[in-house]
Scaffold this motif. Structure first.
Motif, PDB file in Angstrom:
ATOM      1  N   UNK A   9       4.534  11.385   2.383  1.00  0.00           N
ATOM      2  CA  UNK A   9       4.886  11.167   3.784  1.00  0.00           C
ATOM      3  C   UNK A   9       4.217   9.927   4.353  1.00  0.00           C
ATOM      4  N   UNK A  10       2.934   9.738   4.042  1.00  0.00           N
ATOM      5  CA  UNK A  10       2.203   8.554   4.492  1.00  0.00           C
ATOM      6  C   UNK A  10       2.805   7.288   3.882  1.00  0.00           C
ATOM      7  N   UNK A  11       3.192   7.377   2.598  1.00  0.00           N
ATOM      8  CA  UNK A  11       3.783   6.226   1.916  1.00  0.00           C
ATOM      9  C   UNK A  11       5.090   5.810   2.585  1.00  0.00           C
ATOM     10  N   UNK A  12       5.934   6.779   2.929  1.00  0.00           N
ATOM     11  CA  UNK A  12       7.197   6.473   3.584  1.00  0.00           C
ATOM     12  C   UNK A  12       6.971   5.782   4.926  1.00  0.00           C
ATOM     13  N   UNK A  13       5.973   6.238   5.675  1.00  0.00           N
ATOM     14  CA  UNK A  13       5.680   5.631   6.970  1.00  0.00           C
ATOM     15  C   UNK A  13       5.219   4.184   6.801  1.00  0.00           C
ATOM     16  N   UNK A  51      -0.990  18.145  -1.464  1.00  0.00           N
ATOM     17  CA  UNK A  51      -1.613  16.859  -1.145  1.00  0.00           C
ATOM     18  C   UNK A  51      -0.708  15.696  -1.514  1.00  0.00           C
ATOM     19  N   UNK A  52       0.024  15.863  -2.611  1.00  0.00           N
ATOM     20  CA  UNK A  52       0.993  14.845  -3.005  1.00  0.00           C
ATOM     21  C   UNK A  52       2.087  14.686  -1.966  1.00  0.00           C
ATOM     22  N   UNK A  53       2.519  15.799  -1.390  1.00  0.00           N
ATOM     23  CA  UNK A  53       3.545  15.745  -0.349  1.00  0.00           C
ATOM     24  C   UNK A  53       3.077  14.980   0.875  1.00  0.00           C
ATOM     25  N   UNK A  72       0.832  -1.204   0.000  1.00  0.00           N
ATOM     26  CA  UNK A  72       0.000   0.000   0.000  1.00  0.00           C
ATOM     27  C   UNK A  72       0.865   1.251   0.000  1.00  0.00           C
ATOM     28  N   UNK A  73       1.948   1.239   0.782  1.00  0.00           N
ATOM     29  CA  UNK A  73       2.840   2.389   0.833  1.00  0.00           C
ATOM     30  C   UNK A  73       3.502   2.674  -0.495  1.00  0.00           C
ATOM     31  N   UNK A  74       3.937   1.631  -1.200  1.00  0.00           N
ATOM     32  CA  UNK A  74       4.571   1.816  -2.502  1.00  0.00           C
ATOM     33  C   UNK A  74       3.589   2.385  -3.524  1.00  0.00           C
ATOM     34  N   UNK A  75       2.364   1.870  -3.505  1.00  0.00           N
ATOM     35  CA  UNK A  75       1.343   2.379  -4.428  1.00  0.00           C
ATOM     36  C   UNK A  75       1.037   3.848  -4.114  1.00  0.00           C
ATOM     37  N   UNK A  76       0.875   4.167  -2.824  1.00  0.00           N
ATOM     38  CA  UNK A  76       0.615   5.555  -2.433  1.00  0.00           C
ATOM     39  C   UNK A  76       1.782   6.453  -2.804  1.00  0.00           C
ATOM     40  N   UNK A  77       2.998   5.923  -2.750  1.00  0.00           N
ATOM     41  CA  UNK A  77       4.164   6.712  -3.132  1.00  0.00           C
ATOM     42  C   UNK A  77       4.106   7.151  -4.579  1.00  0.00           C
ATOM     43  N   UNK A  78       3.733   6.221  -5.467  1.00  0.00           N
ATOM     44  CA  UNK A  78       3.598   6.561  -6.887  1.00  0.00           C
ATOM     45  C   UNK A  78       2.493   7.604  -7.083  1.00  0.00           C
ATOM     46  N   UNK A  79       1.357   7.420  -6.385  1.00  0.00           N
ATOM     47  CA  UNK A  79       0.259   8.382  -6.476  1.00  0.00           C
ATOM     48  C   UNK A  79       0.714   9.749  -5.977  1.00  0.00           C
ATOM     49  N   UNK A  80       1.461   9.769  -4.861  1.00  0.00           N
ATOM     50  CA  UNK A  80       1.947  11.029  -4.314  1.00  0.00           C
ATOM     51  C   UNK A  80       2.897  11.741  -5.259  1.00  0.00           C
ATOM     52  N   UNK A  81       3.777  10.981  -5.917  1.00  0.00           N
ATOM     53  CA  UNK A  81       4.694  11.575  -6.896  1.00  0.00           C
ATOM     54  C   UNK A  81       3.911  12.202  -8.043  1.00  0.00           C
TER      55      UNK A  81
END
Length: 306
Positions: A278-282, A272-274, A123-132
């Motif tokens: 942050x959530x993805x990294x956690x 919002x991406x930032x 989930x974190x990796x997917x959110x990371x791509x979305x955040x980028x």
């Protein structure tokens, strides 16, 4: 975080120099040649025997070949393919594709290193791509896949080269320090790219201003020597998946620095991406301590230790 901040700054410095008339391959090649030489003082400070650190007696011909492969992949291939991709797609699209690297590292790490790939980490990796994607902002050419499929494929190939270099570095367990590895991979990659650049007829600009020299020095030393050196240090201290998760910060830093230095607009979507990054990294990092403890306990029980 320091490494990804410096990586993010390299996009701003590089864009300013490209707008000033620098050829892409020439800029990349000389950037990493200077960066490799700038790594030598850091190597000298890090070791009381720098020559021995550069070429350890335990370094085999196979190890030297692996180091050369990392240089060709992480410096020459990644940067060369990235600029080639930007001929047919926007810089924003290319950056989004490049920084899907943590996804590929996670998949390859699961396949070849046995690193965890489940639950919150996925989930974190997917959110990371979305955040980028949110931090950089939507691009019109991403929706027109028929016109940009070649560029997008090259952009993904760039990310795959970086991910492959990361996995090779972790799996090889090279008998060489982080700064020495950084020196060799940047030197080998720079020589390869400069050979291609001069073969294609690219040349250094006839006139370079003081401001451009300043940006080039920043691009070559802090944004290259610093970021690559710190990156290899981070890889040596953490797992490939955990470390690569921080790469999601690089495009966010690029957006922030573009806003501060170049006057680019910073939107609520990017903010919002930032937060998403942050959530993805956690999520990517939160499972590490528990997993490590379980592994140690299992190892102790298997070995029959008290």
């Amino acid at each position: 975080m320091a490494s990804t901040f410096l990586m993010g700054s390299s996009f701003v410095a590089g864009k300013i120099l490209l707008q000033g008339g620098f050829s892409p391959m020439i800029l990349v090649g000389w950037r990493f040649l200077i960066a490799a030489l700038a790594a030598l003082p850091a190597l000298y400070l890090d070791s009381d025997r720098p020559l021995r650190a550069l070429c350890p007696p335990s370094l085999s011909a196979r190890d030297a070949g692996v180091i050369a492969l990392i240089g060709l992949l992480q410096t020459a291939a990644v940067m060369g393919l990235l600029f080639l991709a930007m001929k047919t797609i926007s810089a924003s699209t290319a950056a989004i594709l490049l920084f899907t690297n943590p996804i590929w590292v996670a998949v390859l790490g699961f396949a070849f290193l046995g690193e965890s790939l489940r639950g919150a980490r996925i989930l974190g990796l997917v959110l990371g791509v979305v955040g980028v994607a949110l931090a950089i902002g939507p691009s019109a050419d991403m929706l027109n896949s028929f016109a940009t499929v070649r560029g997008e494929a090259i952009g993904i190939a760039s990310a795959l080269c970086w991910a492959t270099a990361t996995i090779i570095n972790k799996k090889a367990n090279l008998p060489i320090g982080s700064w020495a590895l950084s020196f060799w991979q940047m030197l080998i990659g720079a020589i390869a790219i400069l050979a291609v650049a001069y073969a294609l007829g690219e040349r250094w600009p006839a006139h370079v201003t003081i401001s451009q020299w300043s940006w080039f020095i920043w691009l070559s030393i802090p944004a290259s020597t610093g970021s690559f050196g710190l990156w290899f240090v981070a890889l040596s201290k953490g797992g490939a998946t955990r470390t690569s998760g921080y790469l999601f910060l690089a495009p966010l830093f690029t957006v922030i620095l573009s806003f501060v230095i170049m006057g680019s607009t910073l939107t609520w979507l990017q903010l919002g991406g930032g937060v998403t990054i942050g959530l993805a990294l956690w999520l990517v990092n939160r499972e590490i301590p528990a997993k490590t403890a379980r592994e140690r306990k299992s190892q102790v029980l298997a070995e029959g230790e008290p």
